[in-house]
Design an enzyme around this catalytic site. Structure first.
Site, mmCIF file in Angstrom:
data_model
loop_
_atom_site.group_PDB
_atom_site.id
_atom_site.type_symbol
_atom_site.label_atom_id
_atom_site.label_comp_id
_atom_site.label_asym_id
_atom_site.label_seq_id
_atom_site.Cartn_x
_atom_site.Cartn_y
_atom_site.Cartn_z
ATOM 1 N N LEU A 1 0.716 -1.259 -0.049
ATOM 2 C CA LEU A 1 -0.099 0.191 0.139
ATOM 3 C C LEU A 1 0.954 1.035 -0.020
ATOM 4 O O LEU A 1 1.945 1.214 0.609
ATOM 5 C CB LEU A 1 -0.671 0.241 1.240
ATOM 6 C CG LEU A 1 -1.883 -1.102 1.288
ATOM 7 C CD1 LEU A 1 -2.721 -1.066 2.470
ATOM 8 C CD2 LEU A 1 -2.774 -1.257 0.232
ATOM 9 N N HIS A 2 0.354 2.165 -0.902
ATOM 10 C CA HIS A 2 1.130 3.462 -0.787
ATOM 11 C C HIS A 2 -0.063 4.732 -0.759
ATOM 12 O O HIS A 2 -1.300 4.207 -0.560
ATOM 13 C CB HIS A 2 1.887 3.668 -2.105
ATOM 14 C CG HIS A 2 1.239 3.254 -3.364
ATOM 15 N ND1 HIS A 2 0.217 3.851 -3.821
ATOM 16 C CD2 HIS A 2 1.335 2.168 -4.381
ATOM 17 C CE1 HIS A 2 -0.370 3.470 -4.859
ATOM 18 N NE2 HIS A 2 0.290 2.412 -5.211
ATOM 19 N N SER B 1 2.663 0.577 -6.873
ATOM 20 C CA SER B 1 3.340 -0.132 -6.023
ATOM 21 C C SER B 1 4.682 -0.962 -6.950
ATOM 22 O O SER B 1 5.708 -1.281 -6.378
ATOM 23 C CB SER B 1 2.677 -1.731 -5.782
ATOM 24 O OG SER B 1 1.342 -1.282 -5.087
ATOM 25 N N ARG B 2 4.660 -0.745 -8.387
ATOM 26 C CA ARG B 2 5.706 -1.215 -9.304
ATOM 27 C C ARG B 2 6.806 -0.064 -9.306
ATOM 28 O O ARG B 2 7.922 -0.480 -9.541
ATOM 29 C CB ARG B 2 5.423 -1.546 -10.539
ATOM 30 C CG ARG B 2 4.442 -2.707 -10.740
ATOM 31 C CD ARG B 2 4.088 -3.309 -12.092
ATOM 32 N NE ARG B 2 3.704 -4.463 -12.083
ATOM 33 C CZ ARG B 2 2.457 -4.937 -11.984
ATOM 34 N NH1 ARG B 2 1.529 -4.009 -12.349
ATOM 35 N NH2 ARG B 2 1.962 -6.077 -12.280
ATOM 36 N N ASP C 1 -5.466 3.119 -13.193
ATOM 37 C CA ASP C 1 -6.021 2.121 -13.821
ATOM 38 C C ASP C 1 -7.246 2.225 -14.671
ATOM 39 O O ASP C 1 -8.100 1.534 -14.502
ATOM 40 C CB ASP C 1 -5.926 0.715 -12.993
ATOM 41 C CG ASP C 1 -4.354 0.494 -12.365
ATOM 42 O OD1 ASP C 1 -3.473 0.587 -13.117
ATOM 43 O OD2 ASP C 1 -4.474 0.525 -11.157
ATOM 44 N N GLN D 1 -4.352 -12.844 -12.392
ATOM 45 C CA GLN D 1 -4.229 -11.741 -13.383
ATOM 46 C C GLN D 1 -2.942 -11.462 -13.767
ATOM 47 O O GLN D 1 -2.515 -10.591 -14.408
ATOM 48 C CB GLN D 1 -4.953 -10.330 -12.489
ATOM 49 C CG GLN D 1 -4.015 -9.958 -11.676
ATOM 50 C CD GLN D 1 -4.957 -8.518 -10.824
ATOM 51 O OE1 GLN D 1 -5.876 -8.894 -9.909
ATOM 52 N NE2 GLN D 1 -4.486 -7.391 -10.943
ATOM 53 N N GLY E 1 -8.801 3.100 -8.279
ATOM 54 C CA GLY E 1 -7.793 4.135 -8.864
ATOM 55 C C GLY E 1 -8.204 4.686 -10.307
ATOM 56 O O GLY E 1 -8.235 3.715 -11.467
ATOM 57 N N HIS F 1 -3.298 4.365 -2.546
ATOM 58 C CA HIS F 1 -4.237 3.255 -1.872
ATOM 59 C C HIS F 1 -4.923 3.984 -0.839
ATOM 60 O O HIS F 1 -6.069 4.002 -0.409
ATOM 61 C CB HIS F 1 -3.777 2.174 -1.342
ATOM 62 C CG HIS F 1 -3.268 1.248 -2.200
ATOM 63 N ND1 HIS F 1 -1.750 1.034 -2.471
ATOM 64 C CD2 HIS F 1 -3.723 0.576 -3.543
ATOM 65 C CE1 HIS F 1 -1.469 0.287 -3.526
ATOM 66 N NE2 HIS F 1 -2.483 -0.148 -3.787
HETATM 67 O O1 PAF Z 1 -5.626 -2.729 -9.038
HETATM 68 C C1 PAF Z 1 -5.579 -3.672 -8.225
HETATM 69 O O2 PAF Z 1 -4.859 -3.539 -7.530
HETATM 70 C C2 PAF Z 1 -5.997 -5.033 -8.804
HETATM 71 O O3 PAF Z 1 -6.133 -5.072 -9.986
HETATM 72 C C3 PAF Z 1 -7.494 -5.435 -7.834
HETATM 73 C C4 PAF Z 1 -8.466 -4.367 -8.383
HETATM 74 C C5 PAF Z 1 -7.264 -5.373 -6.385
HETATM 75 C C6 PAF Z 1 -7.789 -6.778 -8.418
HETATM 76 O O4 PAF Z 1 -6.768 -7.667 -8.014
#
Ligand code: PAF
Length: 273
Positions: free
Chosen positions: A30-31, A183-184, A147, A58, A144, A34
């Site tokens: 988390l940053h 996070s990356r 994305d 994913q 967010g 978030h």
């Molecule tokens: O955006 C994310 O962190 C992820 O894609 C999510 C929405 C938590 C689903 O795993």
């Protein structure tokens, strides 16, 4: 803060709560980005649920699932300090069985832009988000705007599957030099972090062009690509809010979106105009 680790326990815990529920799904690490989702959800709902689940479905083979940053203890502290009421922290075995029903992202919108280079990525995102929304049954769920494609597809899923949750998009949080929080970003070394600033700079240029009434997408994209050199650009596009390519920027209905690689790190960013 109550920490719950199985879907059954969480459903049971929430079933008699007659309160509005705000839900923020995350994959941890988390940053501030978030935290801004969490703060908004906290201010708009009576009960706040956050999930931390690094969703394996994913990630494609060879992607960064194994090295994705993990900060479980720090994440718990952040949630506690941010006023989270319930933290859902499941294991993959609690979320998935062996012979799984899964959702299929739409054939057009799910397979362009990020979906073009990561073909099953959005199937995994939609499946896990559907599971999480079914477990929590929130009033409002927060995602967010960084994305943007994910946000668009989740909104579409909720609409097309007649789900009753309200999906809320939250503005991107940036560092003082303009880099969007992700996070990356921890994968970037000092030199790469500087290089990564070409991404927000290209978006800044786009917004300046629009403010000078240069609205033709082709011209804006060409100028942005010059700023982005020599990064490996996956795409630079101008879309409307329905996620269709737009020939001209229509203010109030446009998203300018970039994905580029810095070293081996894929970075996404966009502006909504
Ligand atoms: O955006 C994310 O962190 C992820 O894609 C999510 C929405 C938590 C689903 O795993």
């Amino acid at each position: 803060m109550t920490i719950i680790s199985t879907p059954g326990e969480l459903k049971n815990y929430l079933k008699d709560k007659n309160q509005s529920i705000g839900f923020v799904p995350t994959m941890g690490a988390l940053h501030e980005g978030h935290i801004s989702l969490i703060k908004k959800a906290k201010s708009e709902n009576e009960l706040l649920v956050v999930s931390i689940f690094l969703n394996p479905t994913q990630f494609l083979k060879g992607e960064d699932l194994d090295k994705y940053p993990k900060k479980d203890e720090a994440d718990k502290k952040i949630c506690e300090l941010s006023g989270v009421d319930v933290l859902f922290f499941p294991q993959a075995k609690d979320m998935y069985g062996t012979d799984e029903v899964s959702l299929q992202a739409p054939h057009v919108r799910g397979y362009v832009l990020e979906g073009a280079s990561r073909p099953s990525h959005f199937n995994g995102v939609l499946t896990v988000v559907m599971k999480l929304l079914n477990i929590v049954s929130p009033t409002n769920a927060y995602f967010g705007k960084k994305d943007a494609q994910q946000l668009n597809l989740i909104s579409l899923m909720v609409k097309q599957l007649f789900m009753s949750v309200n999906i809320v998009g939250v503005d991107t949080v940036r560092q003082s030099d303009g880099l969007a929080l992700s996070s990356r970003n921890v994968y970037l070394n000092e030199v790469q972090r500087k290089e990564a600033l070409k991404i927000p700079s290209s978006l800044h240029l786009a917004s300046r062009m629009v403010s000078r009434n240069i609205l033709e997408s082709k011209l804006i994209i060409e100028s942005m690509r010059e700023v982005l050199e020599p990064l490996e650009v996956a795409y630079v596009e101008i879309l409307n809010r329905e996620f269709e390519l737009a020939k001209y920027v229509e203010i109030g209905n446009a998203i300018i979106i970039v994905e580029a690689k810095v070293g081996s790190t894929r970075l996404l960013d966009n502006i909504w105009l």
